[in-house]
Design a protein around this motif. Structure first.
Motif, short mmCIF file in Angstrom:
data_model
loop_
_atom_site.label_atom_id
_atom_site.label_comp_id
_atom_site.label_asym_id
_atom_site.label_seq_id
_atom_site.Cartn_x
_atom_site.Cartn_y
_atom_site.Cartn_z
N TYR A 76 -7.21 0.23 -15.71
CA TYR A 76 -6.32 0.13 -14.56
C TYR A 76 -4.88 0.15 -15.05
CZ TYR A 76 -3.55 -1.73 -10.74
OH TYR A 76 -2.58 -1.89 -9.78
N ASN A 77 -4.09 0.97 -14.37
CA ASN A 77 -2.65 1.04 -14.61
C ASN A 77 -1.96 0.92 -13.26
OD1 ASN A 77 -0.20 3.13 -14.52
ND2 ASN A 77 -0.27 2.13 -16.52
N SER A 78 -0.81 0.28 -13.22
CA SER A 78 -0.15 0.02 -11.94
C SER A 78 0.28 1.29 -11.22
CB SER A 78 1.07 -0.88 -12.16
OG SER A 78 2.03 -0.24 -12.97
N GLU A 79 0.49 2.37 -11.94
CA GLU A 79 0.89 3.62 -11.30
C GLU A 79 -0.32 4.52 -11.01
OE1 GLU A 79 3.18 7.47 -12.81
OE2 GLU A 79 4.51 5.75 -12.63
N THR A 80 -1.24 4.59 -11.92
CA THR A 80 -2.39 5.48 -11.79
C THR A 80 -3.50 4.87 -10.94
OG1 THR A 80 -1.88 6.28 -14.01
CG2 THR A 80 -4.01 6.88 -13.12
N GLY A 81 -3.69 3.57 -11.05
CA GLY A 81 -4.76 2.90 -10.34
C GLY A 81 -5.99 2.79 -11.23
N MET A 82 -7.14 2.60 -10.60
CA MET A 82 -8.41 2.46 -11.34
C MET A 82 -8.88 3.83 -11.80
SD MET A 82 -9.32 -0.66 -11.53
CE MET A 82 -10.84 -1.45 -11.20
N VAL A 83 -9.31 3.89 -13.07
CA VAL A 83 -9.87 5.12 -13.62
C VAL A 83 -11.22 4.75 -14.23
CG1 VAL A 83 -9.58 6.95 -15.33
CG2 VAL A 83 -7.58 6.04 -14.14
N ARG A 84 -12.26 5.39 -13.74
CA ARG A 84 -13.61 5.16 -14.29
C ARG A 84 -13.79 6.02 -15.53
NH1 ARG A 84 -16.21 1.69 -11.50
NH2 ARG A 84 -16.05 1.54 -9.26
N LEU A 85 -14.36 5.43 -16.55
CA LEU A 85 -14.58 6.14 -17.80
C LEU A 85 -16.04 6.56 -17.90
CD1 LEU A 85 -12.65 3.79 -20.24
CD2 LEU A 85 -11.80 5.81 -19.05
N GLY A 86 -16.25 7.76 -18.39
CA GLY A 86 -17.61 8.21 -18.64
C GLY A 86 -18.19 7.48 -19.84
N ALA A 109 -0.11 1.66 -7.44
CA ALA A 109 -1.47 1.89 -6.95
C ALA A 109 -2.09 0.55 -6.59
CB ALA A 109 -2.30 2.58 -8.04
N GLU A 110 -2.90 0.56 -5.57
CA GLU A 110 -3.54 -0.67 -5.13
C GLU A 110 -4.86 -0.88 -5.85
OE1 GLU A 110 -3.86 -1.26 -0.95
OE2 GLU A 110 -1.97 -0.23 -0.56
N LEU A 111 -5.17 -2.14 -6.07
CA LEU A 111 -6.50 -2.49 -6.57
C LEU A 111 -7.48 -2.43 -5.40
CD1 LEU A 111 -5.86 -5.53 -8.91
CD2 LEU A 111 -7.03 -3.44 -9.52
N PRO A 112 -8.70 -2.00 -5.64
CA PRO A 112 -9.68 -2.04 -4.55
C PRO A 112 -9.86 -3.48 -4.07
CG PRO A 112 -10.53 -0.79 -6.41
CD PRO A 112 -9.23 -1.41 -6.85
N SER A 113 -9.88 -3.67 -2.76
CA SER A 113 -9.93 -5.02 -2.21
C SER A 113 -11.27 -5.72 -2.46
CB SER A 113 -9.65 -4.99 -0.71
OG SER A 113 -10.61 -4.17 -0.07
N ASN A 114 -12.34 -4.96 -2.61
CA ASN A 114 -13.66 -5.58 -2.81
C ASN A 114 -14.07 -5.58 -4.28
OD1 ASN A 114 -14.06 -2.89 -3.15
ND2 ASN A 114 -15.74 -2.69 -1.71
N SER A 115 -13.14 -5.36 -5.17
CA SER A 115 -13.44 -5.26 -6.60
C SER A 115 -13.48 -6.63 -7.26
CB SER A 115 -12.39 -4.39 -7.28
OG SER A 115 -12.62 -4.34 -8.65
#
Length: 166
Positions: A76-86, A109-115
């Motif tokens: 997670y980065n504040s500008e990019t948001g969440m990035v899932r890694l393979g 970028a927002e964090l998912p609220s249900n995360s």
């Protein structure tokens, strides 16, 4: 520096030139008063100080934006948001890709609220350039925030990450 910072610096310089012109047009330059030169020097020092302060604040802001939080399979980065890694994606390559794509904008970028993500590490990059060839910073284990581990290049970061993953 960002475009807006250059605009502020240009406005300060233009205001200085305008004040100098007004000072001359009103014939204050004919007055033999040493206070005039002192005021002029102080004004230019204020302008130089403002430019330096803007530059340092922007540098600090960019360092904060380069901070990446690492969890298993996610970053997670504040500008990019969440990035899932393979499953086969090297973490250091994913970090470099996120850092390369940064625009250093003012939107977050927002964090998912249900995360319910539990981040394990924080990677703070003080320098990042040339697609990761110049890369310095520190890795902080969330469990031990008082012991940051510094790195000076991509290989050291990869060794730190590999050592903690095992």
């Amino acid at each position: 520096m960002r475009k807006s910072n250059w605009i502020i610096a240009a406005i300060l310089v233009l205001a200085s030139v305008l004040f100098l012109w007004v000072w001359h047009a009103l014939q204050f330059d004919l007055v033999d008063n040493p206070l005039d030169i002192i005021v002029t020097v102080v004004w230019w020092l204020v302008i130089a100080g403002a430019c330096v302060a803007i530059h340092l604040a922007e540098k600090k802001r960019q360092e904060r934006i380069r901070t990446i939080f690492v969890a298993p399979g996610l970053i997670y980065n504040s500008e990019t948001g969440m990035v899932r890694l393979g499953p086969d994606t090297p973490l250091v390559d994913a970090l470099a890709q996120v850092l390369e794509s940064l625009t250093y904008g003012f939107d977050m970028a927002e964090l998912p609220s249900n995360s319910r993500v539990r981040f394990q590490r924080i990677v703070r990059s003080s320098k990042f350039d040339e697609a990761g060839n110049t890369w310095e910073g520190e890795v902080v284990e969330v469990a031990r925030p008082d012991r940051p581990i510094p790195f000076r290049d991509r290989a050291e970061l990869a060794a730190i990450v590999a050592g903690h993953a095992a």
